[in-house]
Design a protein around this motif. Structure first.
Motif, short mmCIF file in Angstrom:
data_model
loop_
_atom_site.label_atom_id
_atom_site.label_comp_id
_atom_site.label_asym_id
_atom_site.label_seq_id
_atom_site.Cartn_x
_atom_site.Cartn_y
_atom_site.Cartn_z
N PHE A 62 32.47 41.16 42.11
CA PHE A 62 32.83 41.57 40.77
C PHE A 62 34.07 42.46 40.80
CE2 PHE A 62 28.31 40.66 40.08
CZ PHE A 62 28.34 40.00 38.85
N SER A 63 34.85 42.39 39.73
CA SER A 63 35.90 43.39 39.54
C SER A 63 35.22 44.72 39.26
CB SER A 63 36.81 43.00 38.38
OG SER A 63 36.08 43.02 37.15
N PRO A 64 35.89 45.86 39.46
CA PRO A 64 35.24 47.15 39.22
C PRO A 64 34.64 47.30 37.83
CG PRO A 64 37.24 47.48 40.47
CD PRO A 64 37.21 46.02 40.11
N SER A 65 35.24 46.69 36.82
CA SER A 65 34.70 46.78 35.46
C SER A 65 33.49 45.87 35.26
CB SER A 65 35.77 46.41 34.44
OG SER A 65 36.08 45.03 34.51
N PRO A 107 40.06 48.50 44.39
CA PRO A 107 39.33 49.44 43.52
C PRO A 107 39.92 49.61 42.13
CG PRO A 107 39.53 50.34 45.72
CD PRO A 107 40.41 49.12 45.68
N ASP A 108 41.24 49.39 41.98
CA ASP A 108 41.86 49.54 40.66
C ASP A 108 42.01 48.22 39.91
OD1 ASP A 108 43.88 48.34 42.07
OD2 ASP A 108 45.36 49.93 41.78
N PRO A 149 38.39 53.22 49.77
CA PRO A 149 37.98 53.72 48.45
C PRO A 149 39.12 53.98 47.49
CG PRO A 149 36.71 54.79 50.17
CD PRO A 149 37.77 54.00 50.87
N ASN A 150 40.28 54.44 48.01
CA ASN A 150 41.40 54.70 47.11
C ASN A 150 42.33 53.50 46.96
OD1 ASN A 150 42.80 54.62 49.52
ND2 ASN A 150 43.37 56.79 49.52
N GLY A 151 42.05 52.42 47.66
CA GLY A 151 42.83 51.20 47.51
C GLY A 151 44.18 51.19 48.18
N SER A 152 44.48 52.22 48.98
CA SER A 152 45.80 52.29 49.60
C SER A 152 45.95 51.33 50.77
CB SER A 152 46.09 53.72 50.08
OG SER A 152 45.12 54.13 51.04
N PHE A 153 44.84 50.88 51.34
CA PHE A 153 44.89 49.88 52.40
C PHE A 153 43.58 49.10 52.42
CE2 PHE A 153 43.30 53.76 54.36
CZ PHE A 153 42.24 53.33 55.12
N LYS A 439 48.28 55.65 38.07
CA LYS A 439 48.17 54.19 38.05
C LYS A 439 49.14 53.62 37.02
CE LYS A 439 44.36 54.42 40.66
NZ LYS A 439 44.20 53.83 42.00
N LYS A 440 49.17 52.29 36.96
CA LYS A 440 49.88 51.65 35.87
C LYS A 440 49.11 51.90 34.57
CE LYS A 440 51.63 47.95 38.82
NZ LYS A 440 51.65 46.49 39.08
N ARG A 441 49.80 51.75 33.45
CA ARG A 441 49.17 52.04 32.16
C ARG A 441 48.25 50.89 31.75
NH1 ARG A 441 53.48 54.36 27.90
NH2 ARG A 441 51.85 53.47 26.57
N THR A 442 47.23 50.68 32.57
CA THR A 442 46.26 49.63 32.28
C THR A 442 44.88 50.24 32.09
OG1 THR A 442 45.90 49.29 34.65
CG2 THR A 442 47.50 47.86 33.57
N SER A 443 44.04 49.52 31.39
CA SER A 443 42.68 49.98 31.14
C SER A 443 41.83 49.81 32.39
CB SER A 443 42.06 49.17 29.99
OG SER A 443 40.66 49.33 29.97
#
Length: 474
Positions: A62-65, A107-108, A149-153, A439-443
Motif C-alpha cells: 500500500f501507499s502510505p495513505s 515513505p512520502d 524510515p525517512n526515505g533518503s535511501f 517536502k513538495k507541496r503535495t498532500s
C-alpha cells in the motif's frame, strides 16, 4: 498471549505476500490475483479479487495513505490500483521485461521501487507513473526491497545474498554480502536511520529451516519471521528473546506483516491461507521498553523491575522492603494505604530509619525525631500511593484504543494541536508544517498538489480529543 482470530482461505494457490493499510488487508498469490479485505470484520471487498496479471503475483504493498495498492508479477509489470473501487491506475512495464519480484513505496509516496529477476531495479514516479531512474546489481535476482524510515535511501536484497544501498538518485552507496545462501526478505524498523553504513548487529535463532519472510512491528519493538519449517516466530527486538512461536500453518510460511497501530499480525503460506493473529496488550507492552528497559505493562514487571521503578521515583529507601515482601508488578498495582502500613510496615520502617539518623542523648531530640519520622512516613506513603495510581491510570490508558480520526496521518500519533490542510484532512500542526517545509507541496494523503499551504486550526477535533483524554485518564 497471541490468538488466531481469523483464517482467510480464498486463494487457490500459494500466498506470496500480505500487506496492511490502516483499514485494509491485501494478499496476493500464485493464482494471479490480489484480494482485499476490510479490517473491521475481514470480509472481502465487493471489487475483490483484483485481476489483471497474467502470471503469479509476487508482491503487493500500500501507499502510505492506503489509497493506492501496488502489485508486481512474473508477467513483468507493476500495477497500481485504486483501493476504493479496484480500478487500475497504471500499468508500468519493467524496461527489460523481466519478472518483477518485489515492489515498495517510498515513505512520502513520491516514488515506487520495483526489483526484477534479472537484477534490475527501477524507481517510478508515483504521481506521473513514469520511469524516474533505473539501476541493476551484478549478480542474482532482486527479491527484497525496503526504504529507510525517512526515505533518503533504500536497500535491495538479491538471491546471491548481496545487500545494496541506493540513494534517491539511484546511486549505489554500498554493497556487501549479507547471507551466503541468498536474501529472501529485508525490512527497516521505524527507528530513525542516518547514513548508509551496513554493520552487523546480531543473529536471531529459532527456526530450523530457511527464513522466507520478516517484518518489524510499527513501533519497531517486535520482529516477526516466517520459515520453511512452517512456523512463525515473534521476537522482542530489545532483548532479542522469542516472545511467541506460532505453528498453525501446514506448509512453508511465505509472508508476514504487522498492521499499523493495531494489535494484528497477518501470515501467509503455501497452504493457500492467510492467518490473522491478535496480540493482547500485555504481549505488545512486554516488547516496549521505557527508560531503563522497564516493560510498559506494569503487571508484567518482575521484582527487579519494581526496584528499578522505585529508584526512578526517588524511593530508593523502599527497595529492600519491597524485595523482602516479593512485590512484583501485579502486587504493586494492588497495594493500598492499609497494606503499605500494615503489611509493609512503611511507617515503622521510616521511624526506625530516621531514628537511627537523628538519634541523640536528649528526650527533646528523640521526640523531635519521632515527630519528624511520623510526618515523613505519611508523606512517603502518600507519594507511593500517588505513583501507584499513576501506574493504574497508565494501564487503563494503554488498554484503550485511540480512535483513528484522532491520529495524525503523518506521525501516526495522537494529535495535540490538529489543523485542517487544503486537502480537507487534519494533521498535527508541527508535523504538517515540517511536511510543507521539507517536502513538495503535495498532500500526505492523496499525493496531489495542495491548492494552498494555509493551515486552519481544527478546534472541534481538538475539543473531541481533550474530551476523550479526560474520559480515558480518569
Amino acid at each position: 498471549m497471541v490468538k488466531l482470530i481469523h483464517t482467510l482461505a480464498d486463494h487457490s494457490d500459494d500466498v506470496n505476500c500480505c500487506a496492511f493499510s490502516f483499514s485494509l488487508l491485501a494478499t496476493c498469490s500464485l493464482d494471479k490475483t490480489i484480494r482485499l479485505y476490510s479490517l473491521s470484520d475481514f470480509t472481502e471487498l465487493p471489487h475483490s479479487p483484483l485481476k489483471f496479471h497474467t502470471y503469479a503475483v509476487h508482491c503487493c504493498c500500500f501507499s502510505p495513505s492506503g489509497h493506492i495498492l501496488a502489485s508486481c508479477s512474473t508477467d513483468g509489470t507493476t500495477v497500481l490500483w485504486n483501493t476504493e473501487n479496484g480500478q487500475t491506475l497504471a500499468v508500468m512495464e519493467q524496461p527489460s521485461g523481466s519478472p518483477v519480484r518485489v515492489c515498495q513505496f517510498s515513505p512520502d509516496s513520491t516514488c515506487l521501487a520495483s526489483g526484477a529477476a534479472d537484477g534490475t531495479v527501477v524507481l517510478w514516479n508515483a504521481q506521473s507513473y513514469k520511469l524516474y531512474r533505473c539501476g541493476s546489481v551484478k549478480d542474482g535476482s532482486l527479491v527484497a526491497c525496503a526504504f529507510s524510515p525517512n526515505g533518503s535511501f533504500f536497500v535491495t536484497g538479491s538471491s546471491c545474498g548481496d545487500l545494496t544501498v541506493w540513494d534517491d538518485k539511484m546511486r549505489c552507496l554500498h554493497s556487501e554480502k549479507a547471507h551466503d545462501f541468498g536474501i529472501t526478505c529485508c525490512n527497516f524498523s521505524s527507528q530513525p536511520v542516518s547514513g548508509f553504513e551496513l554493520k552487523y548487529k546480531s543473529m536471531l535463532s529459532g527456526h530450523c529451516a530457511p527464513v522466507l519472510a520478516c517484518a518489524f512491528s510499527h513501533d519497531g519493538q517486535m520482529l516477526v519471521s516466517g520459515s520453511v519449517d512452517k512456523s512463525v516466530i515473534v521476537y522482542d527486538t530489545n532483548t532479542e528473546n522469542i516472545l511467541h512461536t506460532l505453528t498453525q500453518h501446514t506448509r512453508y510460511v511465505t509472508a508476514c506483516a504487522f498492521a499499523p497501530h493495531t494489535l494484528l499480525l497477518a501470515t501467509g503460506s503455501m497452504d493457500k491461507t492467510v492467518n490473522i493473529w491478535q496480540f493482547d496488550l500485555e504481549t505488545l507492552c512486554q516488547a516496549r521498553s521505557s527508560e531503563g528497559h522497564l516493560k510498559q505493562f506494569t503487571e508484567d514487571w518482575s521484582e527487579e523491575d519494581v526496584s528499578t521503578w522505585l529508584c526512578a521515583q526517588g524511593l530508593k529507601d523502599l527497595v529492600g522492603i519491597f524485595k523482602k515482601n516479593n512485590i512484583d508488578g501485579k502486587e504493586l498495582l494492588n497495594l493500598t494505604k492499609e497494606s503499605l502500613a500494615d503489611d509493609l510496615k512503611i511507617v515503622l520502617t521510616c521511624w526506625t530509619h530516621w531514628g537511627l539518623i537523628c538519634s541523640g542523648p536528649s528526650d527533646v531530640l528523640l521526640l523531635s525525631s519521632t515527630q519528624m519520622s511520623t510526618t515523613e512516613s505519611l508523606g512517603l506513603r502518600s507519594k507511593v500511593l500517588r505513583k501507584i495510581e499513576e501506574l493504574r491510570t497508565r494501564v487503563k490508558f494503554l488498554s484503550s484504543e485511540i480512535p483513528d480520526e484522532f491520529i495524525c496521518p503523518i506521525t501516526r500519533e495522537l494529535m495535540k494541536d490538529p489543523v485542517i490542510a487544503s486537502d480537507g484532512y487534519s494533521y498535527e500542526k508541527e508535523a504538517m508544517e515540517n511536511w510543507i517545509r521539507t517536502k513538495k507541496r503535495t498532500s500526505p494523503m492523496t499525493n496531489l498538489v495542495l491548492p494552498s499551504v494555509v493551515l486552519t486550526p481544527n478546534r472541534t477535533l481538538k475539543m473531541a480529543i481533550n474530551r476523550w483524554l479526560e474520559t480515558h485518564q480518569k
